[in-house]
Design an enzyme around this catalytic site. Structure first.
Site, PDB file in Angstrom:
ATOM      1  N   TYR A 141       0.819  -1.211   0.000  1.00  0.00           N
ATOM      2  CA  TYR A 141       0.000   0.000   0.000  1.00  0.00           C
ATOM      3  C   TYR A 141       0.855   1.265   0.000  1.00  0.00           C
ATOM      4  CZ  TYR A 141      -4.087  -2.904   1.042  1.00  0.00           C
ATOM      5  OH  TYR A 141      -5.083  -3.836   0.991  1.00  0.00           O
ATOM      6  N   LYS A 191       3.790 -15.351   2.016  1.00  0.00           N
ATOM      7  CA  LYS A 191       3.784 -16.078   0.746  1.00  0.00           C
ATOM      8  C   LYS A 191       5.248 -16.332   0.381  1.00  0.00           C
ATOM      9  CE  LYS A 191       1.513 -17.706  -2.841  1.00  0.00           C
ATOM     10  NZ  LYS A 191       0.763 -18.963  -2.759  1.00  0.00           N
ATOM     11  N   ASP A 223      -2.508 -18.451   1.152  1.00  0.00           N
ATOM     12  CA  ASP A 223      -3.603 -19.197   0.510  1.00  0.00           C
ATOM     13  C   ASP A 223      -4.100 -20.314   1.421  1.00  0.00           C
ATOM     14  OD1 ASP A 223      -1.022 -20.069   0.069  1.00  0.00           O
ATOM     15  OD2 ASP A 223      -1.392 -20.862  -1.932  1.00  0.00           O
ATOM     16  N   ASP A 247      -5.502  -7.204   5.388  1.00  0.00           N
ATOM     17  CA  ASP A 247      -6.731  -6.545   4.932  1.00  0.00           C
ATOM     18  C   ASP A 247      -7.743  -7.612   4.515  1.00  0.00           C
ATOM     19  OD1 ASP A 247      -8.545  -4.720   4.016  1.00  0.00           O
ATOM     20  OD2 ASP A 247      -7.272  -3.855   2.462  1.00  0.00           O
ATOM     21  N   ASP A 251     -11.178  -9.480   6.871  1.00  0.00           N
ATOM     22  CA  ASP A 251     -12.572  -9.462   6.399  1.00  0.00           C
ATOM     23  C   ASP A 251     -13.131 -10.892   6.389  1.00  0.00           C
ATOM     24  OD1 ASP A 251     -12.463  -6.733   6.004  1.00  0.00           O
ATOM     25  OD2 ASP A 251     -13.465  -6.823   4.062  1.00  0.00           O
TER      26      ASP A 251
END
Ligand code: NAD
Length: 370
Positions: A141, A191, A223, A247, A251
């Site tokens: 970001y 990752k 994942d 992020d 959620d």
């Protein structure tokens, strides 16, 4: 105690839910003899409409002059076409950057009476109680280079995932300290099989873990983590991860608990103190629900105010060390849910459907203040 609280309602349902949380804080202040001074400013789309900028100087100055910040949400379709650097969401990035809020704590705890409100089977989610610790001021970001450039055959969009040792060390410490106050398990999510920045992340988190021999550390690829959260969320205690992965995963974790309208968050800076206290050292904490501005339900008294009210409870605990008062708010929320009151997002058969304002009033009543 006396405290100055900056109130930044933002857009969409923000100006509806934030006053509910403010009223709960006022009720707590009256009940426990504290003096909270609230001062409001526009951020996001509301600020763009008035000043052309998502984070006007006035809002930033107010935030910096406060002890803590209560934020609603920003954004909406009206501002979607604007360039990225003046979009409502820049207000959040600006506040995080300017206030050094590098740690985002997002607890996802299932209230047992809401087990039916989740789309997952009750036996899978019952007992879910996890904390996502998301790195908030680094990663893709903020990384450079970034942007969209013209090329010979069209355009090219670039963002850069970048983490330094220092950034990883401080967020890992937040996670390990938080785990010490919980069930003593940290899962670091990356990752590392594909990304070099993740390879460094994994190595540094493992190094930090050496200072926390009482904490069990495991590593998961993002994942796999996304899958495990749905398969068996009870296995997790503290999840620590990057800005982007956090992020998304938080959620996902929200949906385990029934509705995104239930989940609070705290964004903290400063050094990690004894007993896992962060946000010390004069840094300002920012508290907000994890959901967005929900333009689809704005202005209709439909929003669930619990995430924002629970964010106010986190403020009391993390910024002001008022753990007793924070627990009183949490108990009031539980009491109202136990009595069967539900906003639309968590409604289930046999429960009493209430609007946002009534839910706020019931929670204040649950505090014993109405
Ligand atoms: P959203 O979280 O606003 O809404 C997703 C869904 O959840 C919608 O169906 C909405 O009605 C529902 N929902 C959200 N909060 C709720 C609540 N308190 N009670 C009941 N239902 C609730 O996400 P979105 O639709 O992807 O984004 C809408 C806008 O919000 C966009 O402009 C986005 O950029 C912005 N946004 C802001 C933040 C923030 O301010 N922190 C976070 C996410 C999205």
């Amino acid at each position: 105690m006396k405290a100055r609280i900056a109130v930044l309602p933002g857009d969409g349902i923000g100006p509806e839910i934030v006053p509910q949380a403010v009223q709960v804080l006022e009720a707590v202040a009256a009940q426990y003899g504290h003096a909270f001074e609230f001062r409001a400013a526009d951020v996001g789309g509301a600020a763009i409409d008035k000043t052309g900028r998502p984070l006007p100087e006035e809002a930033l100055t107010l935030a910096k002059a406060s002890d803590a910040i209560l934020l609603g949400a920003v954004g909406g379709p009206k501002w979607d076409g604007l360039p990225y650097d003046v979009r409502p969401e820049r207000a959040l990035l600006g506040l995080r950057e300017q206030l050094g809020l590098y740690a985002n704590l997002r607890p996802a705890k299932l209230y047992p009476m809401l087990a039916d409100a989740s789309t997952l089977k009750p036996e899978v989610i019952t007992g879910t109680d996890l904390l996502v610790v998301r790195e908030l001021t680094g990663g893709i970001y903020f990384g450079k280079p970034k942007g969209i450039e013209k090329t010979a055959d069209g355009e090219r969009g670039v963002n850069t995932e970048v983490y330094t040792t220092a950034e990883i060390v401080r967020i890992a410490k937040v996670a390990f300290e938080a785990a010490r106050r919980r069930r003593k398990k940290v899962t670091s999510v990356d990752k590392a099989n594909v990304l070099e920045s993740s390879e460094l992340w994994r190595r540094v988190v493992s190094d930090v873990a050496k200072g926390y021999p009482d904490i069990e550390l495991t590593h998961l690829y993002v994942d796999n983590c996304a899958m495990q959260l749905i398969r068996n969320p009870k296995q997790f205690d503290v999840l620590v991860t990057t800005n982007l992965f956090g992020d998304i995963l938080s959620d996902e974790a929200a949906m385990l608990t029934g509705s995104i309208g239930m989940l609070p968050s705290a964004s903290l800076g400063g050094r990690v103190g004894a007993g896992g206290r962060i946000g010390a050292g004069g840094r300002i904490g920012l508290y907000e629900p994890i959901h967005g501005s929900a333009p689809d339900i704005a202005g209709r008294d439909l929003a669930n105010p619990i995430a924002t009210i629970a964010s106010a409870a986190m403020m009391l605990s993390y910024s002001f060390n008022l753990d007793k008062e924070a627990a009183a708010i949490e108990r009031a929320i539980v009491r109202v849910l136990e009595k069967g009151y539900r906003t639309k997002d968590i409604q289930s058969p046999g429960c009493t459907l209430v609007g946002m304002k009534e839910m706020g009033r019931l929670i204040r009543e649950g505090l014993g203040s109405v």
